[in-house]
Enzyme design. Sequence first.
Site, PDB file in Angstrom:
ATOM      1  N   GLY A  19       0.803  -1.335   0.120  1.00 34.66           N
ATOM      2  CA  GLY A  19       0.082  -0.001   0.014  1.00 34.66           C
ATOM      3  C   GLY A  19       0.834   1.326  -0.058  1.00 34.66           C
ATOM      4  O   GLY A  19       0.536   2.023   0.646  1.00 34.66           O
ATOM      5  N   SER A  21       1.167   3.448  -2.499  1.00 34.51           N
ATOM      6  CA  SER A  21       1.002   4.255  -3.471  1.00 34.51           C
ATOM      7  C   SER A  21       0.468   5.681  -2.965  1.00 34.51           C
ATOM      8  O   SER A  21       0.433   6.629  -3.622  1.00 34.51           O
ATOM      9  CB  SER A  21      -0.071   3.805  -4.528  1.00 34.51           C
ATOM     10  OG  SER A  21      -1.313   3.182  -3.848  1.00 34.51           O
ATOM     11  N   ASP A  70      -2.558  -7.075  -5.437  1.00 33.36           N
ATOM     12  CA  ASP A  70      -3.727  -7.050  -4.418  1.00 33.36           C
ATOM     13  C   ASP A  70      -3.131  -8.201  -3.294  1.00 33.36           C
ATOM     14  O   ASP A  70      -3.428  -9.069  -3.247  1.00 33.36           O
ATOM     15  CB  ASP A  70      -5.044  -7.537  -4.902  1.00 33.36           C
ATOM     16  CG  ASP A  70      -6.103  -7.501  -3.938  1.00 33.36           C
ATOM     17  OD1 ASP A  70      -5.748  -7.204  -2.811  1.00 33.36           O
ATOM     18  OD2 ASP A  70      -7.258  -7.785  -4.433  1.00 33.36           O
ATOM     19  N   TYR A 162     -13.132  -2.931  11.153  1.00 33.83           N
ATOM     20  CA  TYR A 162     -12.159  -2.316  11.328  1.00 33.83           C
ATOM     21  C   TYR A 162     -11.276  -2.469  12.589  1.00 33.83           C
ATOM     22  O   TYR A 162     -10.181  -3.042  12.608  1.00 33.83           O
ATOM     23  CB  TYR A 162     -12.001  -0.812  11.036  1.00 33.83           C
ATOM     24  CG  TYR A 162     -10.649  -0.002  10.691  1.00 33.83           C
ATOM     25  CD1 TYR A 162     -10.070  -0.333   9.547  1.00 33.83           C
ATOM     26  CD2 TYR A 162     -10.243   0.853  11.791  1.00 33.83           C
ATOM     27  CE1 TYR A 162      -8.852   0.669   9.402  1.00 33.83           C
ATOM     28  CE2 TYR A 162      -9.009   1.366  11.698  1.00 33.83           C
ATOM     29  CZ  TYR A 162      -8.167   1.290  10.367  1.00 33.83           C
ATOM     30  OH  TYR A 162      -7.327   1.890  10.360  1.00 33.83           O
ATOM     31  N   LYS A 166      -7.594  -4.533  13.218  1.00 30.18           N
ATOM     32  CA  LYS A 166      -6.283  -3.929  13.704  1.00 30.18           C
ATOM     33  C   LYS A 166      -5.961  -4.656  15.112  1.00 30.18           C
ATOM     34  O   LYS A 166      -4.788  -4.488  15.425  1.00 30.18           O
ATOM     35  CB  LYS A 166      -6.649  -2.271  13.914  1.00 30.18           C
ATOM     36  CG  LYS A 166      -6.695  -1.687  12.512  1.00 30.18           C
ATOM     37  CD  LYS A 166      -5.665  -1.765  11.387  1.00 30.18           C
ATOM     38  CE  LYS A 166      -5.469  -1.178  10.415  1.00 30.18           C
ATOM     39  NZ  LYS A 166      -4.445  -1.379   9.442  1.00 30.18           N
TER      40      LYS A 166
HETATM   41  P1  NAP Z   1      -5.166   5.308   2.471  1.00 30.24           P
HETATM   42  O1  NAP Z   1      -4.645   6.966   2.170  1.00 30.24           O
HETATM   43  O2  NAP Z   1      -6.403   5.053   2.082  1.00 30.24           O
HETATM   44  O3  NAP Z   1      -4.050   4.562   1.614  1.00 30.24           O
HETATM   45  C1  NAP Z   1      -4.211   3.069   1.681  1.00 30.24           C
HETATM   46  C2  NAP Z   1      -3.096   2.329   0.874  1.00 30.24           C
HETATM   47  O4  NAP Z   1      -3.604   1.114   0.897  1.00 30.24           O
HETATM   48  C3  NAP Z   1      -3.334   2.717  -0.652  1.00 30.24           C
HETATM   49  O5  NAP Z   1      -1.990   2.914  -1.173  1.00 30.24           O
HETATM   50  C4  NAP Z   1      -3.891   1.491  -1.176  1.00 30.24           C
HETATM   51  O6  NAP Z   1      -3.199   1.150  -2.541  1.00 30.24           O
HETATM   52  C5  NAP Z   1      -3.344   0.447  -0.318  1.00 30.24           C
HETATM   53  N1  NAP Z   1      -4.214  -0.704  -0.215  1.00 30.24           N
HETATM   54  C6  NAP Z   1      -5.287  -0.985   0.027  1.00 30.24           C
HETATM   55  N2  NAP Z   1      -5.881  -2.300   0.021  1.00 30.24           N
HETATM   56  C7  NAP Z   1      -5.039  -2.633  -0.649  1.00 30.24           C
HETATM   57  C8  NAP Z   1      -4.837  -4.110  -1.391  1.00 30.24           C
HETATM   58  N3  NAP Z   1      -5.621  -4.994  -1.224  1.00 30.24           N
HETATM   59  N4  NAP Z   1      -3.385  -4.339  -1.735  1.00 30.24           N
HETATM   60  C9  NAP Z   1      -2.356  -3.551  -1.906  1.00 30.24           C
HETATM   61  N5  NAP Z   1      -2.957  -2.111  -1.541  1.00 30.24           N
HETATM   62  C10 NAP Z   1      -3.843  -1.944  -0.962  1.00 30.24           C
HETATM   63  O7  NAP Z   1      -4.725   5.109   3.976  1.00 30.24           O
HETATM   64  P2  NAP Z   1      -3.710   5.471   5.015  1.00 30.24           P
HETATM   65  O8  NAP Z   1      -4.110   6.366   5.896  1.00 30.24           O
HETATM   66  O9  NAP Z   1      -2.481   5.804   4.105  1.00 30.24           O
HETATM   67  O10 NAP Z   1      -3.464   4.225   5.667  1.00 30.24           O
HETATM   68  C11 NAP Z   1      -2.591   3.347   5.547  1.00 30.24           C
HETATM   69  C12 NAP Z   1      -2.338   2.237   6.925  1.00 30.24           C
HETATM   70  O11 NAP Z   1      -2.647   3.081   8.012  1.00 30.24           O
HETATM   71  C13 NAP Z   1      -3.897   1.435   6.740  1.00 30.24           C
HETATM   72  O12 NAP Z   1      -3.500   0.055   7.364  1.00 30.24           O
HETATM   73  C14 NAP Z   1      -4.726   1.914   7.776  1.00 30.24           C
HETATM   74  O13 NAP Z   1      -5.516   1.368   8.485  1.00 30.24           O
HETATM   75  C15 NAP Z   1      -3.482   2.596   8.916  1.00 30.24           C
HETATM   76  N6  NAP Z   1      -3.947   3.687   9.730  1.00 30.24           N
HETATM   77  C16 NAP Z   1      -4.538   4.954   9.107  1.00 30.24           C
HETATM   78  C17 NAP Z   1      -4.754   5.793   9.995  1.00 30.24           C
HETATM   79  C18 NAP Z   1      -5.249   7.240   9.649  1.00 30.24           C
HETATM   80  O14 NAP Z   1      -5.784   8.171  10.254  1.00 30.24           O
HETATM   81  N7  NAP Z   1      -4.943   7.498   8.131  1.00 30.24           N
HETATM   82  C19 NAP Z   1      -4.851   5.796  11.434  1.00 30.24           C
HETATM   83  C20 NAP Z   1      -4.472   4.477  11.816  1.00 30.24           C
HETATM   84  C21 NAP Z   1      -4.155   3.181  11.153  1.00 30.24           C
HETATM   85  P3  NAP Z   1      -4.254   1.506  -3.975  1.00 30.24           P
HETATM   86  O15 NAP Z   1      -4.858   2.762  -3.878  1.00 30.24           O
HETATM   87  O16 NAP Z   1      -3.000   1.391  -4.868  1.00 30.24           O
HETATM   88  O17 NAP Z   1      -5.038   0.313  -4.110  1.00 30.24           O
END
Ligand code: NAP
Length: 252
Positions: A19, A21, A70, A162, A166
């Site tokens: 992930g 990107s 994926d 979710y 987690k």
């Molecule tokens: P985001 O901006 O929505 O980005 C999610 C990333 O995960 C994208 O690059 C997406 O790739 C990738 N992804 C999702 N499903 C996938 C799959 N099946 N295979 C490959 N890639 C996949 O989210 P983020 O905030 O950066 O979150 C990153 C991580 O941090 C997640 O695990 C999230 O639960 C965790 N997190 C985030 C927050 C927050 O507040 N943002 C807080 C706690 C934890 P594509 O778009 O290329 O599909």
Amino acid sequence: MVENQGKNILNNKVVIVTGGSRGIGREIVKYLAKKGYIVILNYNKSGECARNVENYIKKEGFSVDIYKADVSSREDAENLIQYTLDKYKKIDVLVNNAGIAQSKLFTEITDEDWNNMINNNLTSAFYCTRKASKSMITQKSGLIINISSIWGITGSSMEVHYSTAKAGLIGFTKALAKELGPSNIRVNAIAPGIIDTDMNKEYSKEDIEKIKEEIPLEKIGQAQNIARCVNWLIEDDYTTGEVISINGGWYM
Ligand code: NAP
């Protein structure tokens, strides 16, 4: 092999970021590539974003390898790991960052919602780690970092699936740290609070202001806060089985 063209080449550690990107993963990729690590950026749907990251890193004088998979699919996840092993002969660090979120009343969560959530956030880490850890065990070194969440610790209303996924990552982290420690493999989790990425784009400005009032540091986090922690875990060699909260003091 991808050549890092230049400045400050730290060493030839091979790092996979799932992930990578967008959001947190993208920042981890940029941070580590600019440090001189060999980084494999995994993406699934956002090919254009992945190529933008690649171009940015090239302009900075470094390089990154991008690979579409994926990771909720066993075949794709294992292909990602095999691709890396074929090309670089080893994996030093696996960052299981890929994830999705959804806000829904518990009684309205469908089987499909539940399975999507578990597969994308938890089973993906299982698939990637199972395959990567075999080669780490052989080389007697490695680091696995699982991106969990504050909600995996405290639970979140309207995000039961979710929070479950987690929390599962935290159990996965601790159990695996015990099992793989004797093979010199460290396993840690990072539990971010609220970080400024697309994942939170549903929140209005007013929602964000209200959340900030609950956070002692009175601000939301940036993806770079998480990237710096990943970098620190790579540089360290004695931390394992930990869940590192990065949340501005929202939950202590
Ligand atoms: P985001 O901006 O929505 O980005 C999610 C990333 O995960 C994208 O690059 C997406 O790739 C990738 N992804 C999702 N499903 C996938 C799959 N099946 N295979 C490959 N890639 C996949 O989210 P983020 O905030 O950066 O979150 C990153 C991580 O941090 C997640 O695990 C999230 O639960 C965790 N997190 C985030 C927050 C927050 O507040 N943002 C807080 C706690 C934890 P594509 O778009 O290329 O599909």
